[in-house]
Write a protein that holds these residues in place. Structure first.
Motif, PDB file in Angstrom:
ATOM      1  N   GLN A  28       9.468  -0.936  20.352  1.00 10.97           N
ATOM      2  CA  GLN A  28       9.665  -2.075  21.247  1.00 10.97           C
ATOM      3  C   GLN A  28       9.798  -3.338  20.397  1.00 10.97           C
ATOM      4  OE1 GLN A  28       7.479  -2.034  25.156  1.00 10.97           O
ATOM      5  NE2 GLN A  28       6.071  -0.698  24.033  1.00 10.97           N
ATOM      6  N   PRO A  29      11.033  -3.820  20.167  1.00  9.95           N
ATOM      7  CA  PRO A  29      11.223  -4.996  19.315  1.00  9.95           C
ATOM      8  C   PRO A  29      10.857  -6.294  20.017  1.00  9.95           C
ATOM      9  CG  PRO A  29      13.335  -4.206  20.115  1.00  9.95           C
ATOM     10  CD  PRO A  29      12.300  -3.229  20.609  1.00  9.95           C
ATOM     11  N   VAL A  30      10.073  -7.104  19.321  1.00 11.89           N
ATOM     12  CA  VAL A  30       9.650  -8.414  19.819  1.00 11.89           C
ATOM     13  C   VAL A  30      10.081  -9.443  18.784  1.00 11.89           C
ATOM     14  CG1 VAL A  30       7.679  -9.857  20.452  1.00 11.89           C
ATOM     15  CG2 VAL A  30       7.674  -7.405  21.020  1.00 11.89           C
ATOM     16  N   ALA A  31      10.974 -10.334  19.160  1.00 12.15           N
ATOM     17  CA  ALA A  31      11.528 -11.300  18.212  1.00 12.15           C
ATOM     18  C   ALA A  31      10.753 -12.609  18.239  1.00 12.15           C
ATOM     19  CB  ALA A  31      12.991 -11.569  18.524  1.00 12.15           C
TER      20      ALA A  31
ATOM     21  N   GLU B 252      19.320  -6.980  12.330  1.00 11.28           N
ATOM     22  CA  GLU B 252      19.448  -5.602  11.846  1.00 11.28           C
ATOM     23  C   GLU B 252      18.149  -4.826  12.054  1.00 11.28           C
ATOM     24  OE1 GLU B 252      20.441  -6.590   7.885  1.00 11.28           O
ATOM     25  OE2 GLU B 252      22.538  -7.040   8.316  1.00 11.28           O
ATOM     26  N   ILE B 253      17.020  -5.503  11.862  1.00  9.19           N
ATOM     27  CA  ILE B 253      15.724  -4.838  12.057  1.00  9.19           C
ATOM     28  C   ILE B 253      15.508  -4.509  13.532  1.00  9.19           C
ATOM     29  CG2 ILE B 253      13.219  -5.123  11.843  1.00  9.19           C
ATOM     30  CD1 ILE B 253      13.904  -6.967   9.384  1.00  9.19           C
ATOM     31  N   ILE B 254      15.920  -5.411  14.415  1.00  7.90           N
ATOM     32  CA  ILE B 254      15.820  -5.136  15.853  1.00  7.90           C
ATOM     33  C   ILE B 254      16.618  -3.885  16.203  1.00  7.90           C
ATOM     34  CG2 ILE B 254      16.592  -5.999  18.111  1.00  7.90           C
ATOM     35  CD1 ILE B 254      15.713  -8.809  17.063  1.00  7.90           C
ATOM     36  N   ASN B 255      17.804  -3.772  15.629  1.00  8.45           N
ATOM     37  CA  ASN B 255      18.599  -2.556  15.859  1.00  8.45           C
ATOM     38  C   ASN B 255      17.847  -1.320  15.382  1.00  8.45           C
ATOM     39  OD1 ASN B 255      20.707  -4.131  16.859  1.00  8.45           O
ATOM     40  ND2 ASN B 255      21.742  -4.246  14.879  1.00  8.45           N
ATOM     41  N   ALA B 256      17.222  -1.408  14.217  1.00  8.86           N
ATOM     42  CA  ALA B 256      16.488  -0.262  13.663  1.00  8.86           C
ATOM     43  C   ALA B 256      15.313   0.124  14.557  1.00  8.86           C
ATOM     44  CB  ALA B 256      15.991  -0.589  12.256  1.00  8.86           C
ATOM     45  N   VAL B 257      14.593  -0.872  15.072  1.00 12.75           N
ATOM     46  CA  VAL B 257      13.454  -0.587  15.948  1.00 12.75           C
ATOM     47  C   VAL B 257      13.915   0.145  17.197  1.00 12.75           C
ATOM     48  CG1 VAL B 257      11.609  -1.607  17.335  1.00 12.75           C
ATOM     49  CG2 VAL B 257      12.125  -2.535  15.069  1.00 12.75           C
ATOM     50  N   ASN B 258      15.023  -0.291  17.773  1.00 11.37           N
ATOM     51  CA  ASN B 258      15.541   0.381  18.965  1.00 11.37           C
ATOM     52  C   ASN B 258      16.027   1.790  18.653  1.00 11.37           C
ATOM     53  OD1 ASN B 258      15.335  -1.378  21.324  1.00 11.37           O
ATOM     54  ND2 ASN B 258      16.625  -2.796  20.195  1.00 11.37           N
TER      55      ASN B 258
ATOM     56  N   ALA C 260      21.089 -14.542  14.370  1.00 14.76           N
ATOM     57  CA  ALA C 260      20.516 -13.207  14.202  1.00 14.76           C
ATOM     58  C   ALA C 260      20.457 -12.443  15.512  1.00 14.76           C
ATOM     59  CB  ALA C 260      19.124 -13.303  13.585  1.00 14.76           C
ATOM     60  N   LEU C 261      20.057 -13.117  16.595  1.00 10.40           N
ATOM     61  CA  LEU C 261      19.919 -12.442  17.877  1.00 10.40           C
ATOM     62  C   LEU C 261      21.220 -12.443  18.674  1.00 10.40           C
ATOM     63  CD1 LEU C 261      16.383 -13.610  19.057  1.00 10.40           C
ATOM     64  CD2 LEU C 261      17.028 -11.734  17.546  1.00 10.40           C
ATOM     65  N   GLY C 262      22.043 -13.464  18.472  1.00 10.23           N
ATOM     66  CA  GLY C 262      23.277 -13.548  19.229  1.00 10.23           C
ATOM     67  C   GLY C 262      24.408 -12.732  18.645  1.00 10.23           C
ATOM     68  N   LYS C 263      24.519 -12.680  17.297  1.00 14.63           N
ATOM     69  CA  LYS C 263      25.635 -11.989  16.650  1.00 14.63           C
ATOM     70  C   LYS C 263      25.241 -10.666  15.998  1.00 14.63           C
ATOM     71  CE  LYS C 263      28.308 -16.175  15.528  1.00 14.63           C
ATOM     72  NZ  LYS C 263      29.466 -15.843  16.382  1.00 14.63           N
ATOM     73  N   ILE C 264      24.108 -10.652  15.304  1.00 11.03           N
ATOM     74  CA  ILE C 264      23.762  -9.495  14.474  1.00 11.03           C
ATOM     75  C   ILE C 264      23.073  -8.400  15.285  1.00 11.03           C
ATOM     76  CG2 ILE C 264      22.607  -8.741  12.369  1.00 11.03           C
ATOM     77  CD1 ILE C 264      24.889 -10.769  11.961  1.00 11.03           C
ATOM     78  N   ALA C 265      22.144  -8.773  16.144  1.00 10.71           N
ATOM     79  CA  ALA C 265      21.455  -7.779  16.968  1.00 10.71           C
ATOM     80  C   ALA C 265      22.434  -7.216  17.998  1.00 10.71           C
ATOM     81  CB  ALA C 265      20.249  -8.402  17.662  1.00 10.71           C
ATOM     82  N   LEU C 266      22.652  -5.923  17.932  1.00  9.90           N
ATOM     83  CA  LEU C 266      23.546  -5.262  18.883  1.00  9.90           C
ATOM     84  C   LEU C 266      22.776  -4.575  19.998  1.00  9.90           C
ATOM     85  CD1 LEU C 266      26.062  -3.676  16.343  1.00  9.90           C
ATOM     86  CD2 LEU C 266      26.208  -5.896  17.498  1.00  9.90           C
TER      87      LEU C 266
ATOM     88  N   ASP D 174       0.832  -1.201   0.000  1.00  7.87           N
ATOM     89  CA  ASP D 174       0.000   0.000   0.000  1.00  7.87           C
ATOM     90  C   ASP D 174       0.869   1.255   0.000  1.00  7.87           C
ATOM     91  OD1 ASP D 174      -2.372  -1.508   0.154  1.00  7.87           O
ATOM     92  OD2 ASP D 174      -2.155  -1.698   2.323  1.00  7.87           O
ATOM     93  N   TRP D 175       2.013   1.152   0.670  1.00  5.69           N
ATOM     94  CA  TRP D 175       3.015   2.221   0.641  1.00  5.69           C
ATOM     95  C   TRP D 175       4.350   1.608   0.262  1.00  5.69           C
ATOM     96  CZ3 TRP D 175      -0.811   2.246   4.411  1.00  5.69           C
ATOM     97  CH2 TRP D 175      -1.591   3.409   4.493  1.00  5.69           C
ATOM     98  N   GLU D 176       5.126   2.360  -0.524  1.00  2.75           N
ATOM     99  CA  GLU D 176       6.481   1.967  -0.887  1.00  2.75           C
ATOM    100  C   GLU D 176       7.460   2.807  -0.071  1.00  2.75           C
ATOM    101  OE1 GLU D 176       7.062  -0.422  -2.914  1.00  2.75           O
ATOM    102  OE2 GLU D 176       5.364  -0.593  -4.296  1.00  2.75           O
ATOM    103  N   CYS D 177       8.500   2.174   0.469  1.00  2.00           N
ATOM    104  CA  CYS D 177       9.496   2.918   1.233  1.00  2.00           C
ATOM    105  C   CYS D 177      10.892   2.515   0.793  1.00  2.00           C
ATOM    106  CB  CYS D 177       9.319   2.676   2.732  1.00  2.00           C
ATOM    107  SG  CYS D 177       7.866   3.495   3.423  1.00  2.00           S
ATOM    108  N   ILE D 178      11.826   3.413   1.042  1.00  2.00           N
ATOM    109  CA  ILE D 178      13.190   3.212   0.573  1.00  2.00           C
ATOM    110  C   ILE D 178      13.960   2.250   1.469  1.00  2.00           C
ATOM    111  CG2 ILE D 178      15.402   4.399   0.195  1.00  2.00           C
ATOM    112  CD1 ILE D 178      13.748   6.819  -0.753  1.00  2.00           C
ATOM    113  N   ASN D 179      13.706   2.303   2.774  1.00  6.62           N
ATOM    114  CA  ASN D 179      14.440   1.428   3.684  1.00  6.62           C
ATOM    115  C   ASN D 179      13.582   1.073   4.894  1.00  6.62           C
ATOM    116  OD1 ASN D 179      14.733   3.581   5.670  1.00  6.62           O
ATOM    117  ND2 ASN D 179      16.349   4.414   4.359  1.00  6.62           N
ATOM    118  N   ILE D 180      14.124   0.255   5.780  1.00  8.61           N
ATOM    119  CA  ILE D 180      13.360  -0.224   6.927  1.00  8.61           C
ATOM    120  C   ILE D 180      13.013   0.903   7.883  1.00  8.61           C
ATOM    121  CG2 ILE D 180      15.464  -0.844   8.204  1.00  8.61           C
ATOM    122  CD1 ILE D 180      12.007  -2.613   8.311  1.00  8.61           C
ATOM    123  N   TYR D 181      13.851   1.927   7.975  1.00 15.53           N
ATOM    124  CA  TYR D 181      13.602   3.020   8.916  1.00 15.53           C
ATOM    125  C   TYR D 181      12.372   3.820   8.509  1.00 15.53           C
ATOM    126  CZ  TYR D 181      18.239   1.886  10.658  1.00 15.53           C
ATOM    127  OH  TYR D 181      19.321   1.215  11.184  1.00 15.53           O
ATOM    128  N   THR D 182      12.318   4.225   7.257  1.00 16.38           N
ATOM    129  CA  THR D 182      11.146   4.980   6.815  1.00 16.38           C
ATOM    130  C   THR D 182       9.911   4.088   6.732  1.00 16.38           C
ATOM    131  OG1 THR D 182      11.942   4.710   4.540  1.00 16.38           O
ATOM    132  CG2 THR D 182      12.392   6.818   5.626  1.00 16.38           C
TER     133      THR D 182
END
Length: 369
Positions: A246-249, A235-241, A272-278, A189-197
């Motif tokens: 409130q990130p829920v995995a 990476e998405i968890i990092n973006a949410v923070n 993903a949660l042990g290495k990538i999520a900071l 319904d909407w197009e966005c450039i990246n996960i943040y927007t």
């Protein structure tokens, strides 16, 4: 190299929104199935001559045994007059122009520009497209259908949202209220450039109570520790923070998958949660009826990452599966149903329930348990 063949459309099997399923005859080959994305290549009808990408079928890859229309040489050329100047699938023969929600020509550009925070909106982050339905069902079940659920589809797998029969059904049956496609994914319904927007659009424009983020159909994986597109969960968890959500995995849990690396808690979740999520998130565990399965998951979690890195919560995911049944939505993952692999679907349902409770202020956040 792309394997390109020309064929003739022998029949139209179904038209579903912006995708048309057709049968095609390629000289010297058996009649086959193909998909036409109407927004990319225009309408298609029986008798048309089409140019097809046949690469995946020739390699026996998991595309459902379908070719994809690259061009319809029968229809006359048309000018692209729709607004927008953002290209997705950039610098490829299939690049497509979209109106991005955040670009100046968009009616939503100003509100997105002035929105800098998610203000605590819960965001459920999954790694497989099949997690979407139980997560959305959980959010709806625990709120009596009142939670507004917005699905953000990333570009970790299939790029065209219209390919997903699941999304169309969830929209029709009221489990997903709006869709957003980000990165090179398109068709929402909407197009966005990246996960943040995309996250900010979901909150400020689509008015989400609960946001669910997951890739489209068809995760890419190799069996290597980092060689899978599900690493995006971290990476998405990092973006949410970063944006104040409130990130829920959703942990990937299975006791039916024959591969040892996916038994119990999948290596996808551990990586993903042990290495990538900071940054921290809440990992929601489902209440399983088999005590040995619960024990194994807790044991695996104790070695997955430092004990103070992420929070843990426990939820009963069964109301989500009951909601799917009530709405007559049949779901599968890797060909398995909730009866075949209950832990997988209960995990996603539990995460959706927990996120909806966060949205209405009734979740119990007890930290590590």
């Amino acid at each position: 190299m792309i394997r390109i063949r020309q064929g003739r459309v022998t029949g139209v099997k179904a038209r579903r929104g912006d995708i048309t399923e057709i049968t095609v005859q390629i000289p010297g080959e058996p009649e086959g199935k193909a998909y036409n994305y109407d927004l990319l290549t225009g309408p298609v009808k029986t008798g048309d001559t089409v140019v097809l990408n046949t690469t995946a079928v020739s390699k026996n890859l998991g595309t459902g045994g379908a070719h994809f229309v690259m061009a319809n040489v029968t229809i006359p050329p048309r000018e692209a007059r729709e607004p927008g100047h953002i290209m997705k699938l950039r610098y490829s023969p299939c690049q497509v122009k979209v109106l991005a929600a955040e670009e100046p020509d968009s009616p939503d550009a100003e509100i997105i520009k002035n929105t800098t925070s998610l203000d605590g909106v819960p965001v459920v982050v999954g790694t497989l497209h099949s997690m979407l339905a139980p997560a959305a069902a959980g959010a709806k079940a625990v709120t009596g259908g009142r939670a507004r659920v917005v699905y953000v589809m990333t570009d970790g797998a299939a790029l065209p949202l219209p390919l997903s029969n699941l999304v169309r059904e969830l929209r029709e049956k009221g489990l997903v209220d709006a869709t957003i496609t980000c990165g090179h994914a398109f068709g929402g319904d909407w197009e966005c450039i990246n996960i943040y927007t995309a996250l900010l659009t979901a909150k400020a424009v689509a008015r989400a109570d609960v946001i669910i983020v997951a890739m489209g159909p068809g995760i890419v994986g190799t069996g290597s520790p980092l060689g899978f597109t599900g690493v995006e969960q971290g990476e998405i968890i990092n973006a949410v923070n970063i944006l104040g959500g409130q990130p829920v995995a959703i942990p990937r849990i299975s006791f039916a998958d024959p591969r040892e690396r996916h038994r119990g808690l999948s290596h996808h979740t551990v990586t993903a949660l042990g290495k990538i999520a900071l940054t921290p998130c809440t990992v929601v565990l489902p209440r399983l009826r088999d005590p040995e399965q619960n024990t194994l998951i807790l044991e695996q979690l104790s070695h997955a990452w430092p004990g103070d890195k992420h929070r843990q919560a426990l939820e009963d995911g069964h109301p989500a599966l009951a909601e799917l049944k009530r709405r007559e939505i049949k779901v599968t993952s890797m060909g398995r149903t909730p009866k075949d692999d209950p832990a997988f679907f209960l995990s996603a349902g539990a995460a959706g329930i927990y996120a909806a409770k966060l949205a209405v202020g009734t979740a119990s956040n007890k930290g590590n348990q």
